[in-house]
Design a protein around this motif. Sequence first.
Motif, PDB file in Angstrom:
ATOM      1  N   ASP A  86      30.671  50.890  46.345  1.00  0.00           N
ATOM      2  CA  ASP A  86      30.781  49.725  45.794  1.00  0.00           C
ATOM      3  C   ASP A  86      31.716  49.875  44.461  1.00  0.00           C
ATOM      4  O   ASP A  86      32.550  49.124  44.292  1.00  0.00           O
ATOM      5  CB  ASP A  86      29.227  48.893  45.401  1.00  0.00           C
ATOM      6  N   LEU A 122      32.296  40.252  47.006  1.00  0.00           N
ATOM      7  CA  LEU A 122      31.708  41.237  47.935  1.00  0.00           C
ATOM      8  C   LEU A 122      30.299  40.637  48.573  1.00  0.00           C
ATOM      9  O   LEU A 122      30.180  41.257  49.724  1.00  0.00           O
ATOM     10  CB  LEU A 122      31.461  42.652  47.044  1.00  0.00           C
ATOM     11  N   VAL A 144      27.253  43.240  41.827  1.00  0.00           N
ATOM     12  CA  VAL A 144      27.700  43.754  43.281  1.00  0.00           C
ATOM     13  C   VAL A 144      26.955  44.325  43.973  1.00  0.00           C
ATOM     14  O   VAL A 144      26.876  44.330  45.294  1.00  0.00           O
ATOM     15  CB  VAL A 144      28.828  44.754  42.698  1.00  0.00           C
ATOM     16  N   SER A 145      25.792  45.025  43.513  1.00  0.00           N
ATOM     17  CA  SER A 145      24.725  45.843  44.504  1.00  0.00           C
ATOM     18  C   SER A 145      24.051  45.090  45.101  1.00  0.00           C
ATOM     19  O   SER A 145      23.701  43.815  44.731  1.00  0.00           O
ATOM     20  CB  SER A 145      24.062  46.820  43.398  1.00  0.00           C
TER      21      SER A 145
END
Lengths: 175, 236
Positions: free
Chosen positions: B71, B134, B232-233
């Motif tokens: 990522d 994402l 994002v994670s």
Amino acid sequence: MNFLVLGAATEGAHGGLNTGDILFQLVMFLVLLALLKKFAWGPLMGIMKEREEHIAGEIGAAEKSRTEAHKLVEEQREMLKQARTEAQGLIENAKKQGDVQRDEIIALARTESDRIKEAAKLEIEQQKEQAVAAIREQVASLSVLIASKVIEKEISAADQEKLINEYIQEAGNAR
Amino acid sequence: MAHGAPLIDIFGLTFNKANMLMITIASAIVFIIAVLSTRKLAMKPSGMQNFMEWVMDFVKGIINSTMDWKDGGRFHVLGITLMMYVFVANMLGLPFSVTYDGVLWWKSPTADPVVTMTLAVMVVGLSHYYGVKLKGTAEYGKEFFKPFWFMFPIKLIEEFANTLTLGLRLYGNIYAGEILLSLLAAGLATGVGGHLAAIVPMLAWQGFSLFVGAIQAFIFTMLTMVYLSHKVSHDH
């Protein structure tokens, strides 16, 4: 401390927000980001990646050549062992063959000697028979000679012959 | 101390010419350093290339400590640029400041809240952008109601608090450093006694400011990556 307060105040003194600064900073930073990516970080990352791959490749190659060398050594060892056993087998074979040959030769020699002995025996027998026959003949003629010598005067040759024949006949019958 | 700012209005936007100058200078320095040190790239690195590679690995370490490289790899360039720029900007105000006609021209661009807040808002904006990009809008939206739905207001406040603290921390550290430096410099100028008295603290504070500038650049990058990783994670 007065001027400190003033210093702090100047930031806000002009009242409004420096909207232009915001725009300028933003644009400037994005431009810097783009330029650096193109001219500095991109190539640098590329070379780092390349080096990483190079090292990985080298490690792989080293690993491969190591296993290859190992395989070769193993192969050589196997071959050496095989050669050794082969040589052992050859020696063993030769020894066995030698034994067989020796036995064969001995057997051959034995039969040959037997044959020769047999032949010699046969010849001896023959010779003996021959000799006996010759002696018999000789004895006959000798005895005739002696007898003729002894009784030469009394009987004629014809009678003598007859006598001897009779005698021999008798002797033959007696036997 | 009571320096004015060289303001100018164009198209209804207020520009601070000193800020523009210093932003340009800081960007130019970063660009020149980066380009010069990556001119002669070799598989076997030497000189400045080593330094740049160290910086890259350092930022890579920061990213790796906050999120998956899968990522975070896309933020590598951003992280390096951000750290170099903030560091250079922090350093600019250290050796001297220039005032001309009662107007402060030479200073750290990061000693201005507008500049630092711009960077902070940009970072947080990026984190939202990448969050949506994402994970998808639905997944991104759900993050605001985790772990409990009633956390939503707190989450909302958190976003603004993050932005504010990120920008103002940098501004406060650098601005305070410069204030103290200019106070000491004023002391240096008050005669022989003041000069002697101010030399040692001046040296100490400049050394400390160097340290603070470097630490702040690191913290800014680190927090950028933390905020990005939050958005994002997939698991945290």
